[in-house]
Design an enzyme around this catalytic site. Structure first.
Site, mmCIF file in Angstrom:
data_model
loop_
_atom_site.group_PDB
_atom_site.id
_atom_site.type_symbol
_atom_site.label_atom_id
_atom_site.label_comp_id
_atom_site.label_asym_id
_atom_site.label_seq_id
_atom_site.Cartn_x
_atom_site.Cartn_y
_atom_site.Cartn_z
ATOM 1 N N GLY A 13 0.847 -1.187 0.000
ATOM 2 C CA GLY A 13 0.000 0.000 0.000
ATOM 3 C C GLY A 13 0.887 1.242 0.000
ATOM 4 N N THR A 14 0.458 2.275 0.733
ATOM 5 C CA THR A 14 1.197 3.539 0.775
ATOM 6 C C THR A 14 2.643 3.318 1.223
ATOM 7 O OG1 THR A 14 -0.871 4.614 1.370
ATOM 8 C CG2 THR A 14 1.142 5.876 1.748
ATOM 9 N N ARG A 46 -1.624 -8.628 -2.159
ATOM 10 C CA ARG A 46 -2.840 -9.179 -2.763
ATOM 11 C C ARG A 46 -3.055 -8.673 -4.174
ATOM 12 N NH1 ARG A 46 -6.745 -8.788 2.424
ATOM 13 N NH2 ARG A 46 -6.692 -6.572 1.927
ATOM 14 N N LYS A 204 1.033 5.780 19.750
ATOM 15 C CA LYS A 204 2.409 6.271 19.599
ATOM 16 C C LYS A 204 2.975 6.700 20.946
ATOM 17 C CE LYS A 204 1.406 7.777 14.890
ATOM 18 N NZ LYS A 204 0.792 8.899 14.120
HETATM 19 N N1 LIG Z 1 0.386 5.846 5.572
HETATM 20 C C1 LIG Z 1 1.211 6.433 6.402
HETATM 21 O O1 LIG Z 1 1.581 7.580 6.196
HETATM 22 C C2 LIG Z 1 1.725 5.691 7.610
HETATM 23 C C3 LIG Z 1 2.602 6.357 8.491
HETATM 24 C C4 LIG Z 1 3.130 5.658 9.582
HETATM 25 C C5 LIG Z 1 2.763 4.349 9.793
HETATM 26 N N2 LIG Z 1 1.867 3.730 8.946
HETATM 27 C C6 LIG Z 1 1.529 2.340 9.205
HETATM 28 O O2 LIG Z 1 1.990 1.567 8.123
HETATM 29 C C7 LIG Z 1 1.153 0.425 7.946
HETATM 30 C C8 LIG Z 1 0.675 0.408 6.487
HETATM 31 O O3 LIG Z 1 -0.056 1.605 6.258
HETATM 32 P P1 LIG Z 1 -0.403 2.087 4.785
HETATM 33 O O4 LIG Z 1 -0.784 3.523 4.904
HETATM 34 O O5 LIG Z 1 0.657 1.705 3.851
HETATM 35 O O6 LIG Z 1 -1.728 1.232 4.527
HETATM 36 P P2 LIG Z 1 -2.383 0.889 3.119
HETATM 37 O O7 LIG Z 1 -2.024 1.916 2.108
HETATM 38 O O8 LIG Z 1 -3.821 0.622 3.403
HETATM 39 O O9 LIG Z 1 -1.659 -0.459 2.705
HETATM 40 C C9 LIG Z 1 -1.866 -1.665 3.366
HETATM 41 C C10 LIG Z 1 -1.508 -2.789 2.407
HETATM 42 O O10 LIG Z 1 -1.608 -4.023 3.083
HETATM 43 C C11 LIG Z 1 -2.470 -4.877 2.366
HETATM 44 N N3 LIG Z 1 -3.227 -5.703 3.291
HETATM 45 C C12 LIG Z 1 -3.988 -5.289 4.308
HETATM 46 N N4 LIG Z 1 -4.509 -6.319 4.964
HETATM 47 C C13 LIG Z 1 -4.088 -7.423 4.318
HETATM 48 C C14 LIG Z 1 -4.302 -8.800 4.512
HETATM 49 N N5 LIG Z 1 -5.068 -9.246 5.510
HETATM 50 N N6 LIG Z 1 -3.708 -9.670 3.669
HETATM 51 C C15 LIG Z 1 -2.953 -9.213 2.669
HETATM 52 N N7 LIG Z 1 -2.708 -7.918 2.437
HETATM 53 C C16 LIG Z 1 -3.269 -7.022 3.270
HETATM 54 C C17 LIG Z 1 -3.370 -3.998 1.574
HETATM 55 O O11 LIG Z 1 -3.815 -4.711 0.450
HETATM 56 P P3 LIG Z 1 -5.156 -4.300 -0.315
HETATM 57 O O12 LIG Z 1 -4.769 -3.056 -1.064
HETATM 58 O O13 LIG Z 1 -5.389 -5.476 -1.187
HETATM 59 O O14 LIG Z 1 -6.207 -4.090 0.744
HETATM 60 C C18 LIG Z 1 -2.428 -2.855 1.216
HETATM 61 O O15 LIG Z 1 -1.664 -3.149 0.086
HETATM 62 C C19 LIG Z 1 0.047 0.568 8.969
HETATM 63 O O16 LIG Z 1 0.367 -0.181 10.111
HETATM 64 C C20 LIG Z 1 0.053 2.058 9.298
HETATM 65 O O17 LIG Z 1 -0.410 2.330 10.595
HETATM 66 C C21 LIG Z 1 1.372 4.385 7.870
#
Ligand SMILES: NC(=O)c1ccc[n+]([C@@H]2O[C@H](COP(=O)([O-])OP(=O)(O)OC[C@H]3O[C@@H](n4cnc5c(N)ncnc54)[C@H](OP(=O)(O)O)[C@@H]3O)[C@@H](O)[C@H]2O)c1
Ligand SMILES: NC(=O)c1ccc[n+]([C@@H]2O[C@H](COP(=O)([O-])OP(=O)(O)OC[C@H]3O[C@@H](n4cnc5c(N)ncnc54)[C@H](OP(=O)(O)O)[C@@H]3O)[C@@H](O)[C@H]2O)c1
Lengths: 436, 436
Positions: A13-14, A46, A204
């Site tokens: 994802g992001t 996925r 956090k």
């Molecule tokens: N975004 C930020 O700026 C940020 C900053 C600090 C920390 N974080 C942390 O980083 C982590 C990821 O965040 P993100 O923003 O990257 O989230 P995101 O964009 O929603 O990406 C999550 C990814 O994981 C996949 N996924 C979720 N559940 C799954 C499962 N059960 N089986 C297989 N794949 C799965 C999703 O696939 P699908 O697309 O197929 O659903 C997606 O590709 C989180 O813990 C978040 O708290 C994020």
């Protein structure tokens, strides 16, 4: 140089795609720093992510393939959540793989057991990205300030909330109005509860506090108050008094134990923290030797967060490329030395307060209020009293108290709310001077 | 836990006594973090320091005894200077001892050879305290931002200079006047040259730049301009234009090479760096992945500096207590991967400029100046023109240019200074927007 260190990324994802892109783009300098190449051995996702050109990298649609792959040394968990992510991390650790994650919810809620499992399996969990995105605040607390007794820390650790408060102040806008914009801009989730109610900040904060004070994670003990009830008036009155309102996470050691609290807070406008605007994050840490230090930067976003993930990978790779063990304990202190410090109940917490109430515009009201405060040993440090609007008989009364135990403030406020001359509830916001 | 790591402290002045005191006071938490006790095995000091209760610690009046003592694992060099300190460090490394130092002059001027000697002897040199005191900025660049290509950094890295500039601005005072006060307060040395001419900042900047860009230390290539010629007027005009004047160290990678420069700089007042006042330090770093991050805190003082010294000791102790090697290269990059990047000559550096001149108060002067600028491709972004004082025929003209190559500005300024209508020299101060 030695054999490459092989990374498996779960979730694209992001942050997953940001991590892939940073590791790929900066591969050369990363290898020069890590004393050996860092290879992306496999990705588990996925589905594809258009921001990410996987090329010939091995890909599995089943993220569990990554933690089972014999060629993966470090699993990077970037799927988020506390269910599948927990199973994934557990299996990775059991398979003898190091784990890097950005998942604050998982670390805050299940870190104690996961760290123990990692130790049993002679591997480590690194989570720099879990707090304040790209700011290396975990490393600062765990290593850079290791000579200090940390006295307190206070941080703007949720970018969405800070964006909303910055907009409310700069443009005099309503909370709901700005939230809707933040959602449209992609800064806030469709369900904004985690951000605006302080749950994300609490995740956090508890991590920062454990690192600072050397105690096991105690997520359920964090007090969290959101920003949903803040009004543009309060923002403006705060400004008149020389303050800004920020949504702070505060962790403090005092004689009784540790305070762990997330709440809207008035801070003097001259403080650097008061001038951290928009989606940015910053954490102020007070150490007994170093005094105050502050760390500022992007708290979220694909590549800022990836920056922290990659820093953890480089730390690991530096050791692994020489066949060494990672010797920095997960929470900075050796597990056996972590102390279950008591958490101070909010009624025992001492802060100054901003109070706003609607009072009858008649003589004697102020002295009634003052005598209630005085009974509780509270004094008023500043007061704003406005002339009544045309045709109005009530006026807003705004005051700043000195530092007082919350229990006493509770008693005083209850007494004030029961006065004839006061209508409705007293609005209460904590004040922190942040001056040591 | 494992056998204690034994520290020998050379020099018991400000930082030496601070280090002794922090190691002693926080011994318990340091051991819990370092995975084993950190013992002060020996102190070398020509004389006692009343701030420091040595107790039963072994003491020698000859600091060289420390580096020769078989029971010392880590030598902490806190005597300063580049003569005896260099001999001391050399002998320590040759004797197989790790070294921790706060000595920016020694690292900046002789770091390359000392790091090489350390490598030959399988030991490391750590110098977190050498830049920005207690702020863990070395660790941030070397580890926390290891995933990034660093694009530039800019820092307030001399507390004395920042104290002087803060006082000049807040109270409209003269440079010389504030300097005298700083000397009386003990913030400035009797010979203030190192601080106010930017030499101390240059020492620190060259260290930061090498860590950021992965290049050997090149102290002699730093351009340094002091703050001695700044006037209260310039401080005030800058303010009128929405800027603050800070003494910045700036290191930037551009297509041609690396800029290394220390000079007074106008920065927009809304920037956090502009709001770093008094003796405090702060460094802003721009990475390609993380964007801007900022690190703030005390840049000097006994215990703040000791905080950084002890952090280095804990890093070492964590590895040594397990019989491991310290795997983080001295400059963040493996030595063989350091690149001798070219230094951009100042004439090729591009910045905006603040210019102040005395002009005849008559028609046509401004258009003469504008046409000179225009020939050099420079445009004027802001202008302050004051009415002449009673009985005066000349007026101060203050302008901000857009970004221009310094060579072109030099040419334009020479042409302006030769105008009939301009008297004296044009005052020139660089401007940095610090916005990426
Ligand atoms: N975004 C930020 O700026 C940020 C900053 C600090 C920390 N974080 C942390 O980083 C982590 C990821 O965040 P993100 O923003 O990257 O989230 P995101 O964009 O929603 O990406 C999550 C990814 O994981 C996949 N996924 C979720 N559940 C799954 C499962 N059960 N089986 C297989 N794949 C799965 C999703 O696939 P699908 O697309 O197929 O659903 C997606 O590709 C989180 O813990 C978040 O708290 C994020
Ligand atoms: N002070 C700060 O805030 C600060 C901050 C960052 C970095 N540093 C760095 O830390 C280092 C120490 O600074 P400091 O402020 O602690 O200096 P200091 O107070 O002057 O202490 C230096 C100590 O070293 C001793 N010494 C000097 N030359 C010696 C020699 N040839 N043989 C034996 N002993 C000698 C001095 O002994 P005598 O008293 O007998 O002369 C004194 O005890 C310097 O490299 C400095 O740049 C200082």
């Amino acid at each position: 140089m030695s054999k490459p260190v092989r990374v498996g990324i779960c979730g694209l994802g992001t942050v997953g795609s940001g991590t892939f892109n940073v590791l790929t783009r900066n591969a050369e300098s990363i290898a020069a720093r890590a004393q050996g190449a860092v290879e992306i051995s496999m990705v588990g996702a996925r589905r594809d992510n258009p921001d990410c050109e996987l090329g010939s990298t091995r890909l599995s649609r089943d993220i569990f393939d990554v933690v089972r792959d014999p060629e993966v040394d470090i699993v990077v968990e970037l799927i988020g959540g506390t269910t599948v992510a927990k199973d994934l991390m557990t299996e990775a650790l059991q398979n003898g793989k190091h784990v890097v994650t950005a998942n604050k919810a998982l670390i805050a809620e299940f870190g104690n057991e996961l760290f123990a499992l990692a130790e049993q399996n002679n591997v480590v969990i690194r989570y720099e990205a879990a707090v304040a995105g790209g700011i290396p605040i975990i490393k600062a607390l765990r290593e850079g300030l290791a000579g200090n007794r940390i006295e307190w820390l206070a941080g703007i650790i949720n970018g969405t909330g800070n964006f909303i408060l910055s907009e409310m102040r700069e443009k005099g806008r309503d909370f709901a109005d700005v939230l809707a914009e933040a959602q449209a801009l992609g800064y806030a989730e469709a369900d904004p509860t985690f951000d605006v109610e302080g749950i994300d900040a609490a995740h956090k904060l508890v991590i920062l506090a454990s690192l600072a004070f050397g105690m096991p994670l105690q997520f359920s003990s964090v007090f969290a108050e959101g920003i949903t009830k803040l009004t543009p008036q309060d923002v403006e009155y705060a400004e008149e008094l020389g303050y800004r309102i920020k949504h702070l996470g505060v962790a403090k050691q005092n004689g009784e134990g540790v305070e762990l609290r997330v709440h809207p807070t008035l801070i003097p406008e001259a403080r650097l923290l008061a001038n951290v605007n928009g989606v940015k994050n910053a954490v102020l840490v007070e150490g007994d030797a170093v005094g105050p230090t502050l760390y500022y930067g992007a708290g979220a976003g694909a590549e800022p967060t990836a920056s922290a993930v990659v820093a953890d990978i480089v730390d690991l790779a530096r050791e692994l490329s020489a066949g060494q063990q990672c010797r920095v304990p997960a929470l900075g202190y050796v597990t056996s030395e972590l102390k279950d410090l008591p958490i101070v109940p909010m009624a025992r917490v001492t802060t100054a307060w901003y109070l706003r109430m609607e009072a009858e515009d008649k003589p004697g009201v102020l002295s009634e209020i003052a005598s209630i405060f005085s009974e509780q040993g509270i004094s008023i440090e500043a007061l704003i009293q406005k002339a009544p609007a045309e045709g109005e008989t009530r006026v807003p009364l705004i005051m700043l108290t000195n530092k007082a135990i919350q229990g006493n403030v509770d008693t005083a406020v209850a007494a004030i709310e029961s006065l004839e001359s006061i209508s409705g509830e007293v609005t209460r916001i904590r004040v922190e001077a942040l001056d040591g």
